[in-house]
Enzyme design. Structure first.
Site, PDB file in Angstrom:
ATOM      1  N   ARG A  46      42.955 -49.895  80.127  1.00  0.00           N
ATOM      2  CA  ARG A  46      41.779 -49.944  79.233  1.00  0.00           C
ATOM      3  C   ARG A  46      40.980 -48.652  79.361  1.00  0.00           C
ATOM      4  O   ARG A  46      40.481 -48.105  78.386  1.00  0.00           O
ATOM      5  CB  ARG A  46      40.894 -51.160  79.541  1.00  0.00           C
ATOM      6  CG  ARG A  46      39.531 -51.106  78.807  1.00  0.00           C
ATOM      7  CD  ARG A  46      38.866 -52.464  78.641  1.00  0.00           C
ATOM      8  NE  ARG A  46      38.835 -53.260  79.838  1.00  0.00           N
ATOM      9  CZ  ARG A  46      38.017 -53.048  80.886  1.00  0.00           C
ATOM     10  NH1 ARG A  46      37.142 -52.069  80.862  1.00  0.00           N
ATOM     11  NH2 ARG A  46      38.081 -53.826  81.951  1.00  0.00           N
ATOM     12  N   TYR A  98      33.462 -47.882  52.490  1.00  0.00           N
ATOM     13  CA  TYR A  98      34.451 -48.902  52.826  1.00  0.00           C
ATOM     14  C   TYR A  98      33.741 -50.250  53.051  1.00  0.00           C
ATOM     15  O   TYR A  98      32.719 -50.305  53.740  1.00  0.00           O
ATOM     16  CB  TYR A  98      35.199 -48.450  54.083  1.00  0.00           C
ATOM     17  CG  TYR A  98      36.236 -49.430  54.534  1.00  0.00           C
ATOM     18  CD1 TYR A  98      37.396 -49.633  53.791  1.00  0.00           C
ATOM     19  CD2 TYR A  98      36.066 -50.173  55.695  1.00  0.00           C
ATOM     20  CE1 TYR A  98      38.348 -50.549  54.191  1.00  0.00           C
ATOM     21  CE2 TYR A  98      37.019 -51.091  56.105  1.00  0.00           C
ATOM     22  CZ  TYR A  98      38.153 -51.278  55.344  1.00  0.00           C
ATOM     23  OH  TYR A  98      39.095 -52.191  55.745  1.00  0.00           O
ATOM     24  N   ASP A 170      33.308 -40.414  57.642  1.00  0.00           N
ATOM     25  CA  ASP A 170      34.570 -41.160  57.606  1.00  0.00           C
ATOM     26  C   ASP A 170      35.538 -40.310  56.785  1.00  0.00           C
ATOM     27  O   ASP A 170      35.407 -40.167  55.572  1.00  0.00           O
ATOM     28  CB  ASP A 170      34.336 -42.537  56.963  1.00  0.00           C
ATOM     29  CG  ASP A 170      35.596 -43.409  56.973  1.00  0.00           C
ATOM     30  OD1 ASP A 170      36.713 -42.844  56.973  1.00  0.00           O
ATOM     31  OD2 ASP A 170      35.461 -44.643  56.946  1.00  0.00           O
ATOM     32  N   LYS A 195      45.779 -45.590  57.943  1.00  0.00           N
ATOM     33  CA  LYS A 195      46.054 -45.034  56.623  1.00  0.00           C
ATOM     34  C   LYS A 195      46.939 -43.791  56.748  1.00  0.00           C
ATOM     35  O   LYS A 195      48.047 -43.894  57.202  1.00  0.00           O
ATOM     36  CB  LYS A 195      44.726 -44.771  55.904  1.00  0.00           C
ATOM     37  CG  LYS A 195      43.708 -45.928  56.020  1.00  0.00           C
ATOM     38  CD  LYS A 195      44.188 -47.219  55.385  1.00  0.00           C
ATOM     39  CE  LYS A 195      43.334 -48.440  55.740  1.00  0.00           C
ATOM     40  NZ  LYS A 195      41.902 -48.291  55.572  1.00  0.00           N
TER      41      LYS A 195
HETATM   42  C1  LIG Z   1      40.730 -48.883  56.117  1.00  0.00           C
HETATM   43  C2  LIG Z   1      39.478 -48.118  56.250  1.00  0.00           C
HETATM   44  C3  LIG Z   1      38.578 -48.328  57.315  1.00  0.00           C
HETATM   45  C4  LIG Z   1      38.795 -49.423  58.347  1.00  0.00           C
HETATM   46  O1  LIG Z   1      39.962 -49.244  59.067  1.00  0.00           O
HETATM   47  P1  LIG Z   1      40.845 -50.426  59.694  1.00  0.00           P
HETATM   48  O2  LIG Z   1      41.938 -49.660  60.360  1.00  0.00           O
HETATM   49  O3  LIG Z   1      41.278 -51.308  58.589  1.00  0.00           O
HETATM   50  O4  LIG Z   1      39.971 -51.170  60.649  1.00  0.00           O
HETATM   51  C5  LIG Z   1      37.455 -47.537  57.389  1.00  0.00           C
HETATM   52  N1  LIG Z   1      37.193 -46.586  56.460  1.00  0.00           N
HETATM   53  C6  LIG Z   1      38.018 -46.366  55.420  1.00  0.00           C
HETATM   54  C7  LIG Z   1      37.666 -45.317  54.430  1.00  0.00           C
HETATM   55  C8  LIG Z   1      39.185 -47.113  55.275  1.00  0.00           C
HETATM   56  O5  LIG Z   1      39.988 -46.896  54.232  1.00  0.00           O
END
Ligand SMILES: *Cc1c(COP(=O)(O)O)cnc(C)c1O
Length: 382
Positions: A46, A98, A170, A195
């Site tokens: 962890r 998001y 982000d 992604k």
């Molecule tokens: C998918 C996504 C998230 C969240 O990510 P997870 O891996 O699903 O928890 C945050 N910001 C954006 C822009 C995303 O596309």
């Protein structure tokens, strides 16, 4: 070294013990201590794991940063970045963000005494208008989800810095191949590695990247204490994705541009939002702050929700699914799917109408995607 060289080699030097050219999956929860008074570099997974450390080092280098931290999901990474906030403080966020980030703000942060304002649009002025004496953080998503609006990261970071406010971006939609927010002045970068970084729709993960040692200490301490860490296999999958990030991003972009142009010329389509189109309101900003336009596009159909239903029902190559950034093309209805949990009023304020369709251009041949899209669009106009 340049991006693609770093992506393949950093943190991924052959294993000194065996010569293995890929980083081993250290599937171990704990590591033997040297003795009662000394632990080795790793002692409990962890807190730190060699496979995770290789990924974290790679994530930092891709963003040209000093520190990277990996998390179990993008939302876990978002939550970790938000640990810079204390009760009584205030965040100014972009309006088109998001859905899961919105849920964190409204359902997790507010009850802890942190307030949030949403800028009216993507402009620097509308963020600035929301700033209060207790504002601690600007939260920027650019390109934004699902409308693909852009904010001027350099201008916003400079404005925030002057007021002693931190800036977090982000960077999931652009990926570090097309945009480096820290170089534009931001303090923190967040990714859903689910992604483009993972890139194959086979792993959930997140990352936080930063240059400041004090920020790193705060967020790393949270990572160890709250424990939303990715397992070694998941780290390994993201690392494997990263090795081909450059060639994938370039092809995602070629296909997205092809689809955006095709859609823009089609009679069933009201408008297309893709930063690479000259018709995009922030096309010039995209050229300034990004090195490419990415693989995501959103368009509005003239026929409203019935047209969306016909299109989604008719597509064969594009899979109807919530995620994005994988090798296969995906399609989604923001109002029914990714932002479906919001009230109709909240969606309206965000400009998320029922006639929107979001596409993640995959790596199939552009002409096969074109043929599929044209046959599905034909069913609307007929
Ligand atoms: C998918 C996504 C998230 C969240 O990510 P997870 O891996 O699903 O928890 C945050 N910001 C954006 C822009 C995303 O596309």
């Amino acid at each position: 070294m340049r991006f693609e060289t770093l992506a393949i080699h950093d943190g991924q030097t052959p294993d000194p013990g065996t010569g293995s050219v890929t980083v081993p999956v250290f599937q171990s929860s704990t590591f033997e201590r040297e003795d009662l008074y000394h632990h080795r570099e790793f002692f409990y997974s962890r807190i730190g794991n060699p496979t995770r450390q290789a990924l974290e080092s790679s994530l930092a280098l891709l963003e040209n940063a000093r520190f990277g931290l990996a998390f179990a999901s993008g939302v876990a990474a978002t939550m970790a970045a938000l640990q810079v906030l204390r009760p009584g403080e205030h965040v100014v966020s972009g309006i088109d963000i998001y859905g899961g980030t919105y849920r964190i703000f409204e359902q997790l942060l507010r009850p802890w005494g942190i307030s949030i304002s949403y800028a009216e649009d993507e402009s620097t002025e509308s963020y600035e208008a929301c700033i209060r004496p207790e504002t601690r953080l600007l939260w920027i998503e650019s390109p934004s989800n699902p409308l693909l609006g852009l904010s001027d990261i350099r201008a916003l970071s400079a404005m925030a810095r002057q007021k002693g406010i931190l800036t977090a971006v982000d960077n999931t939609f652009a990926s570090p191949y097309f945009q480096l927010p820290l170089e534009l002045g931001a303090d923190i970068v967040v990714h859903s590695t689910t992604k483009y970084l993972g890139g194959h729709s086979d792993v959930i993960g997140g990352a936080v990247v930063m240059n400041d040692a004090a920020l790193h200490k705060t967020i790393k301490n949270y990572q160890a204490a709250a424990g939303a860490i990715p397992g070694p296999w998941d780290c390994w999958l993201v690392m494997r994705g990263i090795k081909t990030l450059k060639i994938r991003m370039k092809e995602h972009e070629v296909n997205a541009m092809h689809l955006a142009r095709l859609l823009e010329a089609h009679p069933a389509v009201e408008r297309v939002s893709y930063p690479g189109l000259p018709s995009h309101p922030h096309h010039d900003l995209a050229k300034r702050q990004m090195t490419g336009f990415g693989g995501m596009l959103t368009f509005a159909l003239k026929g409203g929700l019935p047209a969306v239903e016909t299109l989604l029902g008719g597509l064969k190559l594009f899979t109807l699914a919530d995620s994005l950034g994988g090798v296969e093309s995906l399609v989604a209805s923001p109002s029914k799917m990714t932002l479906g949990a919001l009230s109709a009023e909240e969606r309206r304020k965000r400009g998320c109408s029922d006639n929107l369709v979001r596409m993640s251009a995959g790596l199939e041949h552009a002409l096969d995607l074109e043929a599929d899209l044209l046959q599905a669009l034909a069913a609307i106009t007929k």
